[in-house]
Structures are given as structure tokens and as C-alpha cells.
Enzyme design. Structure first.
Site, PDB file in Angstrom:
ATOM      1  N   LYS A   1       0.853  -1.199   0.000  1.00 24.94           N
ATOM      2  CA  LYS A   1       0.000   0.000   0.000  1.00 24.94           C
ATOM      3  C   LYS A   1       0.884   1.242   0.000  1.00 24.94           C
ATOM      4  CE  LYS A   1      -3.257   2.585   2.984  1.00 24.94           C
ATOM      5  NZ  LYS A   1      -4.155   2.518   4.162  1.00 24.94           N
TER       6      LYS A   1
ATOM      7  N   ASP B   1      -2.407   9.989   4.324  1.00 22.00           N
ATOM      8  CA  ASP B   1      -3.823   9.684   4.445  1.00 22.00           C
ATOM      9  C   ASP B   1      -4.515  10.687   5.368  1.00 22.00           C
ATOM     10  OD1 ASP B   1      -6.297   8.517   4.493  1.00 22.00           O
ATOM     11  OD2 ASP B   1      -5.689   6.741   5.647  1.00 22.00           O
TER      12      ASP B   1
ATOM     13  N   LYS C   1      -9.950  12.624   8.869  1.00 24.46           N
ATOM     14  CA  LYS C   1      -9.532  12.150  10.185  1.00 24.46           C
ATOM     15  C   LYS C   1      -9.429  13.341  11.119  1.00 24.46           C
ATOM     16  CE  LYS C   1      -6.509   8.433   8.512  1.00 24.46           C
ATOM     17  NZ  LYS C   1      -7.160   7.258   9.109  1.00 24.46           N
TER      18      LYS C   1
ATOM     19  N   ASP D   1       1.668   5.856   5.902  1.00 31.16           N
ATOM     20  CA  ASP D   1       0.678   5.003   5.244  1.00 31.16           C
ATOM     21  C   ASP D   1       1.194   4.350   3.954  1.00 31.16           C
ATOM     22  OD1 ASP D   1      -1.776   3.862   5.699  1.00 31.16           O
ATOM     23  OD2 ASP D   1      -2.934   5.416   4.680  1.00 31.16           O
TER      24      ASP D   1
ATOM     25  N   ASP E   1     -12.065   7.151   4.011  1.00 32.22           N
ATOM     26  CA  ASP E   1     -10.895   6.775   4.800  1.00 32.22           C
ATOM     27  C   ASP E   1     -10.560   5.282   4.643  1.00 32.22           C
ATOM     28  OD1 ASP E   1      -8.768   7.261   6.443  1.00 32.22           O
ATOM     29  OD2 ASP E   1      -9.931   7.410   8.308  1.00 32.22           O
TER      30      ASP E   1
ATOM     31  N   GLU F   1      -9.456   3.882   2.071  1.00 39.46           N
ATOM     32  CA  GLU F   1      -8.896   4.113   0.741  1.00 39.46           C
ATOM     33  C   GLU F   1      -7.866   3.063   0.345  1.00 39.46           C
ATOM     34  OE1 GLU F   1      -7.647   5.325   3.403  1.00 39.46           O
ATOM     35  OE2 GLU F   1      -5.503   5.032   3.107  1.00 39.46           O
TER      36      GLU F   1
ATOM     37  N   ARG G   1      -7.738  -0.187   0.612  1.00 40.06           N
ATOM     38  CA  ARG G   1      -8.269  -1.347  -0.104  1.00 40.06           C
ATOM     39  C   ARG G   1      -8.653  -0.991  -1.542  1.00 40.06           C
ATOM     40  NH1 ARG G   1     -12.805  -2.075   4.360  1.00 40.06           N
ATOM     41  NH2 ARG G   1     -11.128  -1.078   5.520  1.00 40.06           N
TER      42      ARG G   1
HETATM   43  N1  BES Z   1      -4.280   4.349   7.015  1.00 43.67           N
HETATM   44  C1  BES Z   1      -5.385   3.989   7.805  1.00 43.67           C
HETATM   45  C2  BES Z   1      -5.027   2.963   8.866  1.00 43.67           C
HETATM   46  C3  BES Z   1      -4.052   3.420   9.911  1.00 43.67           C
HETATM   47  C4  BES Z   1      -4.472   3.679  11.196  1.00 43.67           C
HETATM   48  C5  BES Z   1      -2.697   3.529   9.631  1.00 43.67           C
HETATM   49  C6  BES Z   1      -3.581   4.081  12.159  1.00 43.67           C
HETATM   50  C7  BES Z   1      -1.786   3.927  10.595  1.00 43.67           C
HETATM   51  C8  BES Z   1      -2.236   4.195  11.862  1.00 43.67           C
HETATM   52  C9  BES Z   1      -6.496   3.425   6.929  1.00 43.67           C
HETATM   53  O1  BES Z   1      -6.541   3.940   5.654  1.00 43.67           O
HETATM   54  C10 BES Z   1      -7.792   3.751   7.575  1.00 43.67           C
HETATM   55  O2  BES Z   1      -8.089   4.894   7.682  1.00 43.67           O
HETATM   56  N2  BES Z   1      -8.538   2.727   7.978  1.00 43.67           N
HETATM   57  C11 BES Z   1      -9.828   2.913   8.553  1.00 43.67           C
HETATM   58  C12 BES Z   1     -10.811   2.030   7.825  1.00 43.67           C
HETATM   59  C13 BES Z   1     -12.227   2.267   8.193  1.00 43.67           C
HETATM   60  C14 BES Z   1     -12.672   3.635   7.715  1.00 43.67           C
HETATM   61  C15 BES Z   1     -13.081   1.184   7.594  1.00 43.67           C
HETATM   62  C16 BES Z   1      -9.757   2.537  10.021  1.00 43.67           C
HETATM   63  O3  BES Z   1      -9.205   1.514  10.344  1.00 43.67           O
HETATM   64  O4  BES Z   1     -10.306   3.285  10.837  1.00 43.67           O
HETATM   65 ZN    ZN Z   2      -4.776   4.647   4.902  1.00 40.60          ZN
HETATM   66 MN    MN Z   3      -7.620   5.781   5.581  1.00 46.91          MN
END
Ligand code: BES
Ligand code: ZN
Ligand code: MN
Length: 475
Positions: free
Chosen positions: A244, A249, A256, A268, A327, A329, A331
Site C-alpha cells: 500500500k 492519508d 480524520k 501510510d 478513509d 482508501e 483497499r
Molecule cells: N491508514 C489507515 C489505517 C491506519 C491507522 C494507519 C492508524 C496507521 C495508523 C487506513 O486507511 C484507515 O483509515 N482505515 C480505517 C478504515 C475504516 C474507515 C473502515 C480505520 O481503520 O479506521
Molecule cells: Zn490509509
Molecule cells: Mn484511511
């Protein structure tokens, strides 16, 4: 990078790490120092010791015979990092690892912990700052090791530190194009092919997921294809790695909150760094394995025509996705890469991504979460490699009924599951775009640390590089 060299003539004046079952004074130490060390080690349970002898730092490590090999090796890495800290406190520039046991490779684990623990991300500090590490060279003395083993370790530590550098670079310095350039550069250095697709080409290929995430950005997306196919490769079908590459992000329109959740989102693209730098190590060490690595890259921002929750996106494979949360994104961009990978007919495809907070909440930085459709043998080997290099994988269930959580009323899929099992529904989403043995690694917590943990300092850890290298070695 800290140099690691084999050198058989021990310089008696330098700092020293002795790995031993029964300490022998082969270093010209005065009797009183020798007696002190020998006596101190008699204390029950005493396995490490540090002694300062007129400016010379001497550390002794006694391997615990009852410890299983992976734990012992990790204890040595951690001890190595402590020694590196000690040498730096002494402003020392080199040390010798002297191994008095019959197990020659033990020196390598100590050197690994030292070299990785000695890493600093200092390239943007223009003032003269205190605390810059002085340790430059680790000599492994008088052992039965071959030069090749030591060179290989040096390559692997360097690759891991390169991954850390990439993760630690913020997005104003490392955007998607700069990340692709870094891979091109590594390909030239180590000897693997790198092809970078630009926005025009990505549009032609109809990578809808990658384009959707990029829609809110002023920077172009990139899609990098790396390939290493040595003569005499052991595998007929390639091992494919996908990382990825979200260079930043913000969450997009599903923004966020800033404090704590956005501050470190430069990390990220840690999955991208892991696969690119694993390629670097595999090619530089000339392993006989055919490996392909793919990196879809972009930042995720709420600007311009940023995709809006509710949008329906047509992916590269022609299927449709209802994007309910911008968020989620990672996937979206990975899905197109997984579809693109089909042309390589992968023997196994492993993707690695900072994908869900859910994986972090479940197991923390102690390990990665893993799941997928790879066969038992492949999963066992990965598990085994994870333990060997201490980049451990906790396998989550991948039951069919989790698929139900991704059903959409208006499209083939939606890009979020429900409030539970978030790491698994993310993996399930990805699996929809595969038709080959597939394994997904959610590296979210171990990719970036908020406090030092031995040889893994604060910030990017380079996790994944050592795992993939070990896995390729065993292919
Ligand atoms: N990049 C984030 C995941 C992340 C969280 C990376 C903390 C590093 C530290 C990812 O893109 C994300 O935002 N995931 C969301 C998915 C949800 C919206 C289904 C999450 O896990 O909250
Ligand atoms: Zn992300
Ligand atoms: Mn995200």
C-alpha cells in the site's frame, strides 16, 4: 549505514561484545577485570553483563541453553541494540563481536540488532545537533562465518533502514512520484527492472480504485511494477508482493481528526516501502527467486473532485464499489493492484498494508495480522519466517460469512464492513480481486512506533523487509 565486516584479527583496544558459555580472557584484560567478569557471571540467572574498563566498553552475553532458537536470536538482537547505545554513549566508532561458543551465526543476530538499533533519521536536521550516533563499524571477529553471510546481513540491514527512511519522509518531500523515483533508483543500484505508470497510463488501464483515491489530490498517482527474474530462479511462477503506497492519508472527505490520528499518516506507505526495499535486498543479495512487486501510490486528500461517501466506483476488474467512507482508501488502490497481478499468474501473492485501526486495536505493535487463501504450506512457511526474524504474524479467521458484511444495495460491494471485524472485512474486500493463492498482512501497528523498542526506534521500523527476505530465501 553502519558497516558490518568480518575481521579475524581482534584489536584488543576496542570495545567488545563477547558471546560466550564460559568467559575466556582472550583479550589481554588484566586479571582483576577477568576475575570480576567470571565471578559476576556465576550469579544465578545472570546472562548479560557490561563492564567499563578505562574507556573500553565490554559486554558479555551468555546464551540461555533452554531458550528456543527464535527467542535466543531476538534476545541477541536486543542485546546488540543495548550495546550499540552503550558504544554511542562512549562516543565509540567501532566494536568487535567475539563469539566463544560453537554457534558461529549467533554473532550475526547481535550485529543485526546493533546495526538496526544504530539507525537515525537525521537528514533534515541542519543544525549541529547533540546525540548523533558515533558507531560506524561492527567487526565480527574470529568466527567460522563466511564473508557472504556477513555481506548478506549488511544488505538486509541497509534495506531495512532504507524502508525506514522512506516511511519517515513526510509527504511534502515524498509524494507518489518521489516514491516511484526512489524505487527506480533502487532498481538501478540492486539490479531489478522498474516500470512506473503515470496518470495517463493508469487511466488507460481503468484503475478506478486508484484514480478515485487520487481525485482529491494535486499530485499524480503512480503505479510501480518491479521485477527481479534471475537466471536459474527456483520458482516457475513468481512470488508477487503488493504494498500500500498511500503517501499521506487525511481520510479524504471522511476527514480524520488531526491530533493523534493524522499526525503520523506519512507512514501510510509503509507497505510500499517494505516491498520495494525487500526487492532491493533480494536482488542485491542475488537470491535465486523470481519476485514481482507492485505499488499503487497516491495521497488521500479532500480536495478538488475528491470522491464522496456514496460514490460508486468501477474498479479495474469491472466490478463496482460503493465508497461509503473515503478513509477506507487503502483497499481501493490495493484492489486494482491485485487485479493487475493476475497477468503474472502468481504462485503466491502477499500484500502488506497499514490498513486498519482494527488490526492495531486487536494485537498492537507486537505483530502483524495475517489472513488469506494461501495454502497451508505457504502459510506455515510465512509463520515460520515471521518467528525467525521476529516480524510475527497473528493469523485471523477468514470464514466465508464475513463476506456478507461487504454487501451493498447499489453496487457489487461496499468498501467498509460493519463496526466489528474491521481487519477481516478489509482482507475479505481484497480477496474479491484475487484468483490465486493470496495472503494479506495488516502491518498497521508495527510499521511505525511512537516510542523506541530496542533495535526498532521511534518512527518507521521497516517491518516486512526482513520477513520477505527470509521468505524468499526459503523459496
Ligand atoms: N491508514 C489507515 C489505517 C491506519 C491507522 C494507519 C492508524 C496507521 C495508523 C487506513 O486507511 C484507515 O483509515 N482505515 C480505517 C478504515 C475504516 C474507515 C473502515 C480505520 O481503520 O479506521
Ligand atoms: Zn490509509
Ligand atoms: Mn484511511
Amino acid at each position: 549505514m553502519t558497516k558490518i565486516l568480518l575481521k579475524n584479527n581482534l584489536a584488543t583496544q576496542s570495545h567488545l561484545l563477547v558471546i560466550t558459555n564460559a568467559f575466556k580472557n582472550e583479550f589481554g584484560l588484566p586479571d582483576k577485570v577477568n576475575d570480576y567478569i567470571v565471578n559476576a557471571l556465576k550469579e544465578p540467572g545472570k546472562t548479560t553483563l557490561t563492564y567499563n574498563y578505562i574507556g573500553k566498553y565490554i559486554s558479555v552475553f551468555v546464551p540461555d541453553k533452554k531458550m528456543p532458537a527464535p527467542q535466543l536470536h531476538e534476545a541477541l538482537r536486543r542485546h546488540g541494540a543495548t550495546v550499540a547505545d552503550g558504544i554511542n554513549a562512549h562516543k565509540g566508532s567501532e566494536l568487535y563481536i567475539y563469539n566463544q561458543t560453537a554457534n558461529a551465526p549467533l554473532s550475526l543476530f547481535a550485529a543485526e540488532g546493533m546495526a538496526l538499533g544504530n539507525y537515525q533519521f537525521g537528514r533534515h536536521r541542519t543544525e549541529k545537533v547533540k546525540g548523533v550516533n558515533t558507531l560506524k563499524t561492527i567487526f565480527i571477529a574470529n568466527s567460522k562465518l563466511k564473508n557472504g553471510q556477513v555481506t548478506e546481513l549488511g544488505i538486509l540491514c541497509e534495506a531495512t533502514c532504507r524502508a525506514r527512511d522512506l516511511v519517515n519522509e513526510p509527504v511534502n518531500i515524498l509524494n507518489a512520484q518521489a516514491l516511484a523515483k526512489a524505487f527506480e533508483h533502487m532498481g538501478k543500484e540492486a539490479g531489478f527492472d522498474v516500470q512506473v505508470l503515470n496518470r495517463k497510463k493508469i487511466k488507460e488501464l481503468k484503475m478506478g480504485g486508484l484514480l478515485a483515491v487520487n481525485a482529491g489530490s494535486v499530485d499524480e498517482p503512480t503505479f510501480t511494477i518491479m521485477q527481479y527474474k534471475p537466471r536459474g530462479a527456483k520458482n516457475k511462477k513468481p512470488l508477487v508482493l503488493v504494498g500500500k503506497g498511500v503517501v499521506y492519508d487525511t481520510g479524504g472527505l471522511s476527514l480524520k481528526p488531526t491530533a493523534n490520528s493524522m499526525d503520523y499518516m506519512k507512514c501510510d506507505m509503509a507497505g510500499a516501502a517494505a516491498v520495494g526495499c525487500a526487492m532491493y535486498a533480494i536482488a542485491a543479495a542475488k537470491l535465486k527467486v523470481h519476485v514481482v512487486a507492485l505499488v499503487p501510490a497516491t495521497d488521500n486528500r479532500p480536495g478538488y473532485n475528491a470522491f464522496a461517501p456514496g460514490d460508486i466506483i468501477t474498479m479495474m476488474n469491472g466490478s463496482t464499489v460503493e465508497m461509503l467512507n473515503s478513509d477506507a482508501e487503502g483497499r481501493m488502490i490495493l484492489a486494482d493492484a491485485l487485479h493487475y497481478a493476475k497477468q503474472f499468474d502468481p504462485d503466491l501473492l502477499i500484500d502488506i498494508a497499514t490498513l486498519t485501526g482494527s488490526a492495531s486495536a486487536a494485537i498492537g505493535p507486537q505483530g502483524m495480522v495475517g489472513m488469506g487463501t494461501a495454502n497451508k504450506k505457504q502459510r506455515d512457511v510465512l509463520q515460520h519466517c515471521g518467528l525467525q526474524v521476529h516480524e510475527r504474524i497473528a493469523e485471523f479467521p477468514f470464514w466465508d460469512d464475513y463476506d456478507d458484511l461487504l454487501k451493498s444495495e447499489v453496487a457489487d460491494l461496499k468498501n467498509i464492513g460493519g463496526p466489528v471485524a474491521g481487519a477481516i472485512t478489509a482482507g475479505k474486500f481484497l480477496a474479491k480481486f484475487t484468483d490465486y493463492p493470496f495472503y494479506h498482512l495488516d502491518m498497521v501497528a508495527p510499521a511505525f512506533l511512537h516510542s523506541k523498542d530496542s533495535y526498532r526506534g521511534k518512527g518507521g521500523t521497516g517491518v516486512g523487509v526482513r520477513l520477505f527476505f527470509e521468505f524468499a530465501k526459503r523459496y
